[in-house]
Scaffold this motif. Structure first.
Motif, short mmCIF file in Angstrom:
data_model
loop_
_atom_site.label_atom_id
_atom_site.label_comp_id
_atom_site.label_asym_id
_atom_site.label_seq_id
_atom_site.Cartn_x
_atom_site.Cartn_y
_atom_site.Cartn_z
N ASN A 151 0.78 -1.22 -0.19
CA ASN A 151 -0.04 -0.08 -0.31
C ASN A 151 0.80 1.34 0.41
N VAL A 152 1.37 1.35 0.24
CA VAL A 152 3.03 2.51 1.11
C VAL A 152 3.48 2.61 -0.20
N LYS A 153 3.82 1.76 -1.72
CA LYS A 153 4.20 2.01 -2.45
C LYS A 153 2.96 2.62 -4.05
N TYR A 154 2.09 1.92 -3.82
CA TYR A 154 0.90 2.10 -4.41
C TYR A 154 0.38 3.46 -4.18
N THR A 155 0.67 4.15 -3.24
CA THR A 155 0.05 5.62 -2.64
C THR A 155 0.55 6.51 -2.87
N ALA A 156 2.17 6.68 -2.59
CA ALA A 156 2.95 7.53 -3.37
C ALA A 156 3.32 7.19 -4.55
N ASP A 157 2.82 6.42 -5.66
CA ASP A 157 3.06 6.09 -6.38
C ASP A 157 1.95 7.06 -7.43
N LEU A 158 0.76 7.11 -6.35
CA LEU A 158 -0.76 7.38 -7.05
C LEU A 158 -0.20 9.35 -6.74
N THR A 159 0.47 9.50 -6.22
CA THR A 159 0.79 11.54 -5.84
C THR A 159 1.39 11.67 -7.09
N LEU A 160 2.53 10.82 -7.52
CA LEU A 160 3.63 11.44 -8.11
C LEU A 160 3.30 12.67 -9.55
N PRO A 161 2.16 11.95 -10.20
CA PRO A 161 1.20 13.28 -11.40
C PRO A 161 1.22 14.86 -10.70
N TYR A 162 0.96 14.41 -9.49
CA TYR A 162 0.47 15.30 -9.05
C TYR A 162 1.48 17.16 -8.20
N VAL A 163 2.40 15.88 -7.99
CA VAL A 163 3.57 16.88 -6.94
C VAL A 163 4.88 16.79 -7.94
N ASP A 164 6.17 17.31 -6.95
CA ASP A 164 7.61 17.44 -7.37
C ASP A 164 8.08 16.83 -6.56
N HIS A 165 7.94 16.72 -5.62
CA HIS A 165 9.20 15.44 -4.98
C HIS A 165 8.17 14.59 -4.16
N CYS A 166 8.36 13.19 -3.74
CA CYS A 166 7.34 12.53 -2.82
C CYS A 166 8.62 12.65 -2.03
N TYR A 167 7.60 12.17 -0.29
CA TYR A 167 8.48 11.52 0.70
C TYR A 167 7.69 10.67 1.42
N VAL A 168 8.30 9.79 2.05
CA VAL A 168 7.80 9.00 2.60
C VAL A 168 7.90 8.63 4.42
N SER A 169 7.23 8.88 4.69
CA SER A 169 7.31 8.94 6.03
C SER A 169 7.45 7.04 7.11
N THR A 170 9.27 7.59 7.85
CA THR A 170 8.30 5.73 8.49
C THR A 170 8.94 5.63 9.48
N ASN A 171 8.86 4.40 10.34
CA ASN A 171 9.87 4.52 11.68
C ASN A 171 10.21 3.98 11.61
N SER A 172 11.42 3.59 12.97
CA SER A 172 12.64 2.55 12.61
C SER A 172 12.29 0.85 12.73
N ASN A 173 10.70 0.47 12.44
CA ASN A 173 10.81 -0.65 12.04
C ASN A 173 10.57 -0.78 11.01
N ASN A 174 9.76 0.10 10.70
CA ASN A 174 9.79 -0.27 8.91
C ASN A 174 10.36 0.29 7.30
#
Length: 182
Positions: free
Chosen positions: A31-54
């Motif tokens: 889901n994280v990749k799917y969601t990030a990829d959905l935003t790419l046509p609308y943004v200059d850059h995508c940041y994916v925020s994670t925690n130390s576990n993932n």
């Protein structure tokens, strides 16, 4: 300049496994990749925020130069979406952010992301608000003030940023438990 911030650092305790790495969509990608990829046509850059576990597992999913995987940074570790926003500011060196923010616990489609890209605000369907599915403009000074006051409430930050509800007629579903996918 508009960026996206994908919130993938939650604990997922009710879901019993990491929602960011689960499959919420018809494609067999996390889901994280799917969601990030959905935003790419609308943004200059995508940041994916994670925690130390993932962080490591999610980092291996991306090789696109328009996507940067970030991890919670001091002084905000495990403080929810506010931690992600702080990490974004630290990584991007911006002082004002124009962000499409989407948590990875939503079953979401392209039309919802397009709706977010059109104006500032968070999605509201009927009477149900989706605060972590929003488009906001915020200054780092406001975030620093919240941190100074030990106030990590996302909704309050949205209110202070004039990020209000926008009625959405499309499909969006918050996934809390595995059975929510049925």
């Amino acid at each position: 300049m508009t960026d996206s911030l994908i919130l993938a650092g939650g604990r997922s305790s009710r879901f019993k496994s990491d929602k960011a790495l689960a499959h919420f969509n018809d494609l067999s990608i996390p889901n994280v990749k799917y969601t990030a990829d959905l935003t790419l046509p609308y943004v200059d850059h995508c940041y994916v925020s994670t925690n130390s576990n993932n962080h490591h597992a999610i980092s291996t999913l991306f090789d696109d130069s328009k996507i940067t995987v970030i991890q919670d940074q001091e002084p905000l570790i495990d403080c929810g979406p506010v931690s992600a926003l702080w990490s974004y500011f630290q990584q991007s060196d911006q002082t004002i952010a124009d962000l499409i923010v989407i948590a990875t616990d939503y079953k979401i489609d392209q039309s919802a992301v397009e709706f977010l890209s059109e104006d500032f605000g968070y999605i509201k369907i009927k009477r149900l608000p989706y605060y972590t599915c929003c488009h906001l403009k915020i200054k780092i000074d406001l975030l620093k003030q919240q941190i100074h006051n030990h106030n990590y409430r996302w909704r309050e930050l949205l209110d202070k940023s004039d990020c209000g509800a926008r009625n959405y007629e499309g499909n969006l579903k918050n996934i809390n438990y595995p059975e929510d996918l049925e």
